[in-house]
Design a protein around this motif. Structure first.
Motif, PDB file in Angstrom:
ATOM      1  N   MET A   1       0.851  -1.204   0.000  1.00 48.95           N
ATOM      2  CA  MET A   1       0.000   0.000   0.000  1.00 48.95           C
ATOM      3  C   MET A   1       0.874   1.237   0.000  1.00 48.95           C
ATOM      4  SD  MET A   1      -3.069   0.913   2.643  1.00 48.95           S
ATOM      5  CE  MET A   1      -4.197   2.250   2.313  1.00 48.95           C
ATOM      6  N   ASP A   2       0.660   2.125  -0.956  1.00 41.05           N
ATOM      7  CA  ASP A   2       1.467   3.330  -1.110  1.00 41.05           C
ATOM      8  C   ASP A   2       0.612   4.535  -0.758  1.00 41.05           C
ATOM      9  OD1 ASP A   2       3.030   5.422  -1.902  1.00 41.05           O
ATOM     10  OD2 ASP A   2       3.574   4.561  -3.844  1.00 41.05           O
ATOM     11  N   ILE A   3       1.053   5.312   0.219  1.00 42.93           N
ATOM     12  CA  ILE A   3       0.277   6.467   0.662  1.00 42.93           C
ATOM     13  C   ILE A   3       0.951   7.762   0.201  1.00 42.93           C
ATOM     14  CG2 ILE A   3      -0.919   7.459   2.678  1.00 42.93           C
ATOM     15  CD1 ILE A   3      -1.710   4.690   2.180  1.00 42.93           C
ATOM     16  N   SER A   4       1.695   7.701  -0.896  1.00 40.73           N
ATOM     17  CA  SER A   4       2.429   8.874  -1.339  1.00 40.73           C
ATOM     18  C   SER A   4       1.491   9.980  -1.806  1.00 40.73           C
ATOM     19  CB  SER A   4       3.407   8.489  -2.459  1.00 40.73           C
ATOM     20  OG  SER A   4       2.725   7.889  -3.533  1.00 40.73           O
ATOM     21  N   ASN A   5       0.294   9.634  -2.241  1.00 42.70           N
ATOM     22  CA  ASN A   5      -0.682  10.617  -2.685  1.00 42.70           C
ATOM     23  C   ASN A   5      -1.912  10.581  -1.793  1.00 42.70           C
ATOM     24  OD1 ASN A   5       0.771  11.543  -5.028  1.00 42.70           O
ATOM     25  ND2 ASN A   5       0.330   9.573  -5.958  1.00 42.70           N
ATOM     26  N   ASP A 216      10.385   9.479  17.591  1.00 44.60           N
ATOM     27  CA  ASP A 216       9.686   8.873  18.720  1.00 44.60           C
ATOM     28  C   ASP A 216       9.377   7.398  18.496  1.00 44.60           C
ATOM     29  OD1 ASP A 216       9.617  11.324  19.994  1.00 44.60           O
ATOM     30  OD2 ASP A 216       7.623  11.838  19.254  1.00 44.60           O
ATOM     31  N   TYR A 217       9.438   6.943  17.246  1.00 49.07           N
ATOM     32  CA  TYR A 217       8.881   5.644  16.889  1.00 49.07           C
ATOM     33  C   TYR A 217       9.948   4.677  16.355  1.00 49.07           C
ATOM     34  CZ  TYR A 217       4.748   8.632  17.133  1.00 49.07           C
ATOM     35  OH  TYR A 217       3.788   9.521  17.540  1.00 49.07           O
ATOM     36  N   VAL A 218       9.471   3.540  15.845  1.00 44.73           N
ATOM     37  CA  VAL A 218      10.305   2.519  15.204  1.00 44.73           C
ATOM     38  C   VAL A 218       9.780   2.356  13.782  1.00 44.73           C
ATOM     39  CG1 VAL A 218      11.088   0.128  15.249  1.00 44.73           C
ATOM     40  CG2 VAL A 218      10.587   1.324  17.394  1.00 44.73           C
ATOM     41  N   ALA A 219      10.676   2.208  12.813  1.00 43.67           N
ATOM     42  CA  ALA A 219      10.220   2.115  11.424  1.00 43.67           C
ATOM     43  C   ALA A 219      11.233   1.396  10.554  1.00 43.67           C
ATOM     44  CB  ALA A 219       9.962   3.513  10.866  1.00 43.67           C
ATOM     45  N   LYS A 220      10.764   0.946   9.403  1.00 45.08           N
ATOM     46  CA  LYS A 220      11.625   0.577   8.282  1.00 45.08           C
ATOM     47  C   LYS A 220      11.429   1.644   7.210  1.00 45.08           C
ATOM     48  CE  LYS A 220      11.696  -4.456   8.929  1.00 45.08           C
ATOM     49  NZ  LYS A 220      11.485  -5.781   8.284  1.00 45.08           N
ATOM     50  N   TYR A 221      12.323   1.694   6.239  1.00 43.92           N
ATOM     51  CA  TYR A 221      12.187   2.690   5.186  1.00 43.92           C
ATOM     52  C   TYR A 221      12.450   2.062   3.817  1.00 43.92           C
ATOM     53  CZ  TYR A 221      17.275   2.941   6.016  1.00 43.92           C
ATOM     54  OH  TYR A 221      18.597   2.634   6.200  1.00 43.92           O
ATOM     55  N   GLN A 267       7.733   3.076   7.088  1.00 42.83           N
ATOM     56  CA  GLN A 267       6.683   2.142   7.499  1.00 42.83           C
ATOM     57  C   GLN A 267       6.801   1.983   9.011  1.00 42.83           C
ATOM     58  OE1 GLN A 267       7.359  -1.913   6.256  1.00 42.83           O
ATOM     59  NE2 GLN A 267       5.185  -2.286   5.896  1.00 42.83           N
ATOM     60  N   LEU A 268       5.858   2.522   9.741  1.00 42.72           N
ATOM     61  CA  LEU A 268       5.966   2.578  11.196  1.00 42.72           C
ATOM     62  C   LEU A 268       5.498   1.290  11.859  1.00 42.72           C
ATOM     63  CD1 LEU A 268       6.159   5.580  10.264  1.00 42.72           C
ATOM     64  CD2 LEU A 268       5.083   6.190  12.434  1.00 42.72           C
ATOM     65  N   TYR A 289       0.381  -2.112   7.297  1.00 44.59           N
ATOM     66  CA  TYR A 289       1.225  -1.047   7.827  1.00 44.59           C
ATOM     67  C   TYR A 289       1.759  -0.235   6.638  1.00 44.59           C
ATOM     68  CZ  TYR A 289       0.973  -4.752  11.280  1.00 44.59           C
ATOM     69  OH  TYR A 289       0.516  -5.749  12.115  1.00 44.59           O
ATOM     70  N   PRO A 290       1.035   0.783   6.217  1.00 38.18           N
ATOM     71  CA  PRO A 290       1.329   1.469   4.949  1.00 38.18           C
ATOM     72  C   PRO A 290       2.659   2.223   4.946  1.00 38.18           C
ATOM     73  CG  PRO A 290      -0.893   1.971   5.731  1.00 38.18           C
ATOM     74  CD  PRO A 290      -0.182   1.300   6.856  1.00 38.18           C
ATOM     75  N   TRP A 291       3.242   2.297   3.749  1.00 40.44           N
ATOM     76  CA  TRP A 291       4.397   3.161   3.533  1.00 40.44           C
ATOM     77  C   TRP A 291       3.914   4.599   3.448  1.00 40.44           C
ATOM     78  CZ3 TRP A 291       9.044   1.250   4.185  1.00 40.44           C
ATOM     79  CH2 TRP A 291       9.294  -0.107   3.917  1.00 40.44           C
ATOM     80  N   GLN A 292       4.652   5.519   4.080  1.00 39.55           N
ATOM     81  CA  GLN A 292       4.281   6.925   4.101  1.00 39.55           C
ATOM     82  C   GLN A 292       5.478   7.770   3.663  1.00 39.55           C
ATOM     83  OE1 GLN A 292       1.866   8.009   7.657  1.00 39.55           O
ATOM     84  NE2 GLN A 292       2.284   5.914   8.359  1.00 39.55           N
TER      85      GLN A 292
END
Length: 367
Positions: A1-5, A216-221, A267-268, A289-292
């Protein structure tokens, strides 16, 4: 899922999700014998480097030894929503960068027609904030590295020790290597690297694979090719007649005539059981867990294979995720391993090539 737009409604929903803090209980759990496993891996990586030195009479890094291209550009941070205003991405800004495309294995002479994971690394300059102590707290750079496979087969220190040992013993005997891998519970993960789609690097999505602190969080990129020209190149796959250096030549042809753009997305983490930090062999489901998107990497037209820059990068620069901001600290077992293995690999290269390590502080210091 891509939330770029994403729209306003989507943004509001994403802002209200229950993201896990980086310092929450249970995010990191150091297993028994990890220190011993990491030490053994560092020694094995050095052994691989020495074996390559015997072939090439030059010492390369233990992984990502083959340079495919190098480019300069800028990282443009967006005006992000509140929950994404974290660390380097907490306000709109532009940062100069230098980047390297690579093939992941430790053989600098690896034929490009052999499907293997590919890498991308980025050194970001003019970074403000409290730095991790390695290599020094006064170096204003952030190192960011990627791999073309979303899951890391060297998923933790124990797995890394086992798999590197098998590759050293049976690397020249694939039937026997596969026999050993097929006896493992993670067979599919370990064999996936040999089945990756061998396509144009300019069209290849790249992943962090491992987890990081994200403010503040944990994520991958991840890094996503975003121009229409780049997206179209995904249909172009390597063929037997293309030659052993096709990936480098494709990059040179592209960067000579086109600008490139990539979306940098995070991706948080919301569920430690479903999104493990200590084990990097599992993909965090992007549908759950969407990419932002937080920034855009912009690379103008240029020569993507400058020999002076190639030699400077390979012989004197070290890209290491432990070089950077405390608010982007690497997390989990694979990154604790890198904290030991990367300096050990670098130290051997400097010794065998008689070249000092250079910690560049600005793009002006890069050839």
């Amino acid at each position: 899922m891509d939330i770029s737009n994403r729209g306003v409604d989507d943004e509001a929903k994403l802002a209200d999700r229950n993201y896990i803090r980086w310092d929450a209980e249970g995010v990191e759990k150091i297993p028994e014998n990890e220190e011993e496993d990491i030490k053994a891996v560092a020694e094995m990586i050095n052994a691989i480097q020495k074996a390559q030195w015997n072939t090439h009479r030059h010492c390369y890094s233990g992984t990502h030894a083959r340079t495919q291209g190098l480019v300069k550009g800028k990282l443009v941070v967006h005006d992000n929503p509140t929950h994404l205003k974290q660390s380097l991405f907490d306000h709109p800004a532009e940062y100069p960068v230098v980047c390297r495309y690579s093939s992941e294995p430790g053989d600098p002479g690896l034929d490009d027609r052999i499907p293997q994971p590919r890498g991308f690394a980025m050194k970001v300059f003019n970074v403000d904030g409290e730095m991790l102590s390695s290599p020094a707290s006064d170096i204003p750079t952030q190192d960011i590295e990627f791999n073309s496979t979303p899951a890391l087969d060297l998923a933790d220190a124990k797995t890394t020790r086992e798999i590197i040992d098998l590759r050293i013993k049976y690397g020249n005997n694939q039937p026997e290597l596969y026999k050993q891998l097929e006896a493992r519970k993670d067979t599919d993960l370990q064999k996936y690297r040999d089945t990756v789609r061998n396509t144009h690097l300019e069209s290849t999505r790249q992943y962090s694979q491992t987890a990081y602190r994200f403010g503040d969080y944990v994520a991958k990129y991840c890094l996503v090719p975003s121009s229409e020209t780049q997206k179209k190149l995904y249909e172009e796959t390597v063929k037997p007649a293309d030659g052993s250096d096709i990936l480098s030549r494709w990059l040179q042809n592209f960067h000579r005539d086109h600008d490139a753009e990539y979306l940098l997305q995070f991706q948080l983490c919301e569920n430690l059981e479903d999104q493990p930090v200590e084990y990097a062999g599992k993909v965090w489901d992007p549908e759950k867990y969407p990419w932002q998107t937080v920034a855009t990497l912009v690379v103008p037209k240029q020569d993507s294979f400058d020999w002076e820059l190639k030699n400077f990068w390979e012989d004197q620069i070290r890209v290491d995720p432990w070089h950077g901001l405390k608010t982007l600290q690497p997390m989990g077992g694979p990154n604790r391993l890198r904290k030991v293995v990367y300096p050990a690999s670098s130290a051997l290269r400097r010794k065998m090539n008689a070249r000092p390590e250079v910690n560049v502080k600005s793009l002006d210091e890069v050839p």
